[in-house]
Design a protein around this motif. Structure first.
Motif, PDB file in Angstrom:
ATOM      1  N   GLU A  95      39.289  36.632  43.377  1.00 20.31           N
ATOM      2  CA  GLU A  95      40.449  36.400  42.780  1.00 20.31           C
ATOM      3  C   GLU A  95      40.516  36.370  41.205  1.00 20.31           C
ATOM      4  OE1 GLU A  95      44.566  34.459  43.772  1.00 20.31           O
ATOM      5  OE2 GLU A  95      43.199  32.805  43.203  1.00 20.31           O
ATOM      6  N   THR A  96      39.656  35.787  40.591  1.00 18.78           N
ATOM      7  CA  THR A  96      39.428  35.473  39.178  1.00 18.78           C
ATOM      8  C   THR A  96      38.496  36.317  38.553  1.00 18.78           C
ATOM      9  OG1 THR A  96      37.948  33.875  39.421  1.00 18.78           O
ATOM     10  CG2 THR A  96      40.202  33.032  39.423  1.00 18.78           C
ATOM     11  N   HIS A  97      37.914  37.142  39.279  1.00 17.01           N
ATOM     12  CA  HIS A  97      37.146  37.951  38.447  1.00 17.01           C
ATOM     13  C   HIS A  97      37.593  38.870  37.456  1.00 17.01           C
ATOM     14  CE1 HIS A  97      33.773  41.082  37.900  1.00 17.01           C
ATOM     15  NE2 HIS A  97      34.732  42.254  38.167  1.00 17.01           N
ATOM     16  N   PRO A  98      37.365  39.135  36.393  1.00 19.98           N
ATOM     17  CA  PRO A  98      37.923  39.866  35.244  1.00 19.98           C
ATOM     18  C   PRO A  98      37.922  41.259  35.280  1.00 19.98           C
ATOM     19  CG  PRO A  98      35.693  39.117  34.624  1.00 19.98           C
ATOM     20  CD  PRO A  98      36.011  38.618  36.063  1.00 19.98           C
ATOM     21  N   GLY A  99      38.022  41.919  36.345  1.00 19.59           N
ATOM     22  CA  GLY A  99      38.040  43.371  36.783  1.00 19.59           C
ATOM     23  C   GLY A  99      38.687  43.542  37.913  1.00 19.59           C
ATOM     24  N   SER A 119      42.559  38.421  48.119  1.00 16.99           N
ATOM     25  CA  SER A 119      42.219  38.197  46.767  1.00 16.99           C
ATOM     26  C   SER A 119      41.928  39.438  45.808  1.00 16.99           C
ATOM     27  CB  SER A 119      41.147  37.192  46.580  1.00 16.99           C
ATOM     28  OG  SER A 119      41.247  35.859  47.128  1.00 16.99           O
ATOM     29  N   CYS A 120      42.017  40.449  46.423  1.00 15.68           N
ATOM     30  CA  CYS A 120      41.622  41.847  46.017  1.00 15.68           C
ATOM     31  C   CYS A 120      42.829  42.345  45.190  1.00 15.68           C
ATOM     32  CB  CYS A 120      41.009  42.956  46.980  1.00 15.68           C
ATOM     33  SG  CYS A 120      39.384  42.332  47.756  1.00 15.68           S
ATOM     34  N   GLU A 121      42.535  43.348  44.072  1.00 14.62           N
ATOM     35  CA  GLU A 121      43.859  43.892  43.602  1.00 14.62           C
ATOM     36  C   GLU A 121      44.185  45.193  44.350  1.00 14.62           C
ATOM     37  OE1 GLU A 121      42.695  41.228  41.296  1.00 14.62           O
ATOM     38  OE2 GLU A 121      41.262  42.718  41.289  1.00 14.62           O
ATOM     39  N   PHE A 122      43.109  45.684  45.028  1.00 15.26           N
ATOM     40  CA  PHE A 122      43.498  46.871  45.910  1.00 15.26           C
ATOM     41  C   PHE A 122      43.020  46.822  47.128  1.00 15.26           C
ATOM     42  CE2 PHE A 122      42.801  48.771  41.198  1.00 15.26           C
ATOM     43  CZ  PHE A 122      44.264  48.914  41.185  1.00 15.26           C
ATOM     44  N   VAL A 123      43.492  47.117  48.374  1.00 13.05           N
ATOM     45  CA  VAL A 123      43.110  47.119  49.354  1.00 13.05           C
ATOM     46  C   VAL A 123      43.504  48.598  50.277  1.00 13.05           C
ATOM     47  CG1 VAL A 123      43.432  46.082  51.939  1.00 13.05           C
ATOM     48  CG2 VAL A 123      43.436  44.814  49.825  1.00 13.05           C
ATOM     49  N   ASP A 151      52.938  33.468  49.618  1.00 10.74           N
ATOM     50  CA  ASP A 151      53.241  33.907  48.394  1.00 10.74           C
ATOM     51  C   ASP A 151      53.500  35.580  48.324  1.00 10.74           C
ATOM     52  OD1 ASP A 151      53.366  33.676  45.437  1.00 10.74           O
ATOM     53  OD2 ASP A 151      51.826  35.162  45.636  1.00 10.74           O
ATOM     54  N   LEU A 152      52.583  36.208  49.264  1.00 10.81           N
ATOM     55  CA  LEU A 152      52.412  37.625  49.269  1.00 10.81           C
ATOM     56  C   LEU A 152      53.420  38.373  49.915  1.00 10.81           C
ATOM     57  CD1 LEU A 152      48.670  38.058  49.328  1.00 10.81           C
ATOM     58  CD2 LEU A 152      50.130  38.871  47.413  1.00 10.81           C
ATOM     59  N   GLN A 209      43.216  40.766  30.964  1.00 12.32           N
ATOM     60  CA  GLN A 209      44.413  39.821  30.753  1.00 12.32           C
ATOM     61  C   GLN A 209      45.481  40.143  31.738  1.00 12.32           C
ATOM     62  OE1 GLN A 209      46.172  40.770  26.825  1.00 12.32           O
ATOM     63  NE2 GLN A 209      47.623  38.740  26.879  1.00 12.32           N
ATOM     64  N   LEU A 210      45.800  41.174  32.265  1.00 13.76           N
ATOM     65  CA  LEU A 210      46.661  41.602  32.970  1.00 13.76           C
ATOM     66  C   LEU A 210      46.373  40.828  34.756  1.00 13.76           C
ATOM     67  CD1 LEU A 210      47.371  45.251  32.276  1.00 13.76           C
ATOM     68  CD2 LEU A 210      49.027  43.254  32.388  1.00 13.76           C
ATOM     69  N   ILE A 211      44.973  41.026  34.866  1.00  7.52           N
ATOM     70  CA  ILE A 211      44.558  40.247  36.144  1.00  7.52           C
ATOM     71  C   ILE A 211      45.019  38.893  36.236  1.00  7.52           C
ATOM     72  CG2 ILE A 211      42.531  39.602  37.504  1.00  7.52           C
ATOM     73  CD1 ILE A 211      41.576  42.202  36.902  1.00  7.52           C
ATOM     74  N   GLU A 212      44.590  38.049  34.967  1.00 10.28           N
ATOM     75  CA  GLU A 212      45.032  36.663  34.693  1.00 10.28           C
ATOM     76  C   GLU A 212      46.493  36.570  34.832  1.00 10.28           C
ATOM     77  OE1 GLU A 212      43.617  35.935  30.794  1.00 10.28           O
ATOM     78  OE2 GLU A 212      41.429  35.512  31.306  1.00 10.28           O
ATOM     79  N   LEU A 213      47.332  37.353  34.389  1.00  7.90           N
ATOM     80  CA  LEU A 213      48.781  37.188  34.398  1.00  7.90           C
ATOM     81  C   LEU A 213      49.257  37.458  35.829  1.00  7.90           C
ATOM     82  CD1 LEU A 213      49.738  39.292  31.160  1.00  7.90           C
ATOM     83  CD2 LEU A 213      50.141  36.711  31.543  1.00  7.90           C
ATOM     84  N   LEU A 214      48.548  38.433  36.655  1.00  6.44           N
ATOM     85  CA  LEU A 214      49.054  38.532  38.031  1.00  6.44           C
ATOM     86  C   LEU A 214      48.599  37.198  38.989  1.00  6.44           C
ATOM     87  CD1 LEU A 214      47.874  42.344  38.361  1.00  6.44           C
ATOM     88  CD2 LEU A 214      50.192  41.492  38.556  1.00  6.44           C
ATOM     89  N   ASN A 215      47.568  36.727  38.405  1.00  2.80           N
ATOM     90  CA  ASN A 215      47.288  35.415  39.254  1.00  2.80           C
ATOM     91  C   ASN A 215      48.115  34.178  38.805  1.00  2.80           C
ATOM     92  OD1 ASN A 215      45.005  36.722  40.623  1.00  2.80           O
ATOM     93  ND2 ASN A 215      43.598  36.396  39.157  1.00  2.80           N
ATOM     94  N   ARG A 216      48.950  34.313  38.071  1.00  3.06           N
ATOM     95  CA  ARG A 216      49.806  33.118  37.742  1.00  3.06           C
ATOM     96  C   ARG A 216      50.833  33.008  38.775  1.00  3.06           C
ATOM     97  NH1 ARG A 216      50.571  33.039  31.258  1.00  3.06           N
ATOM     98  NH2 ARG A 216      48.390  32.912  30.577  1.00  3.06           N
TER      99      ARG A 216
END
Length: 221
Positions: A95-99, A119-123, A151-152, A209-216
């Motif tokens: 989830e917190t991987h920076p890519g 936890s992935c950005e794309f499935v 949440d999802l 940065q966007l991934i960090e924002l999405l994880n908030r």
């Protein structure tokens, strides 16, 4: 150079992304401790590589049948506390991987593999794939799955998935917005690579940065 100490997890790094292939096809890539440790080692090694795309997939026709049934058939939390702690850390590292992290869901995403996908950005799923979190049938209450799904998708779909432990098909997964795309079986990995390549055209630090924002989730941006 990213390395792993087991042949049950294979790595292939190109110029723009890293592919992690679960490699236990005779058992439908059911997860055993060596594989969980391998995933943990890999994501730990790349945890500071901003913008690095990662593809998770599996050898053979099924991406992963989840945790090996011999492990979850008994008192999982009592017998495998260290394994569970490592698995929880794997979820967090993904989830917190920076890519961007993409999972190519061929055939089935079961249990821990389905929870990894949350936890992935794309499935990306094959059109014949099924998705199931059957932990309840083994007397396991997955805090991670409950937290993510609430949440999802909201309470009622989360309750259906977690309390029944029954599988749903790829189209239903897509309708719940738990999948990015559903494609023919022979196109799953290719579509996942396309998504990673598209993100790879953008600035690495901005992507991070966007991934960090999405994880908030639930926090103020």
């Amino acid at each position: 150079m990213v390395t792993v100490d087991t042949g049950l997890v294979k790595l292939d790094r190109s110029a723009d992304h890293l592919e992690i292939r679960l490699n236990r096809p005779d058992s439908l890539n059911a997860l055993v401790p060596e594989m969980i440790d391998g995933l943990h080692d890999v994501f730990t090694q790349i945890s500071d590589e901003a913008g690095l795309g990662v593809l998770i997939t599996g050898s053979g026709r099924v991406t992963s049948a989840g945790m090996d049934t011999e492990i979850v058939a008994g008192d999982y939390h009592e017998e495998y506390p260290e394994l569970d702690a490592t698995l929880q850390d794997v979820y967090r590292l993904i989830e917190t991987h920076p890519g961007p992290v993409a999972i190519a869901g061929k055939g089935a995403l079961v249990g821990a593999a389905a929870i990894v996908s949350l936890s992935c950005e794309f499935v990306v799923l094959s059109d014949d794939a099924t998705f199931v979190i059957p932990e309840v049938k083994y007397g396991i209450a997955s805090c991670r799955a409950a937290d993510q799904l609430l949440d999802l998708v909201g309470r009622k779909p989360a309750a259906e998935l977690l309390l029944t432990g029954e599988e749903i098909d790829a189209r239903r997964v897509r309708s719940l917005e738990l999948a990015t795309d559903v494609v023919p079986a022979d196109s799953v990995e290719g579509r996942a690579r396309e998504l990673l390549a598209t993100v790879g055209e953008n600035d690495d630090e901005t992507v991070t940065q966007l991934i960090e924002l999405l994880n908030r989730r639930g926090d103020e941006a």
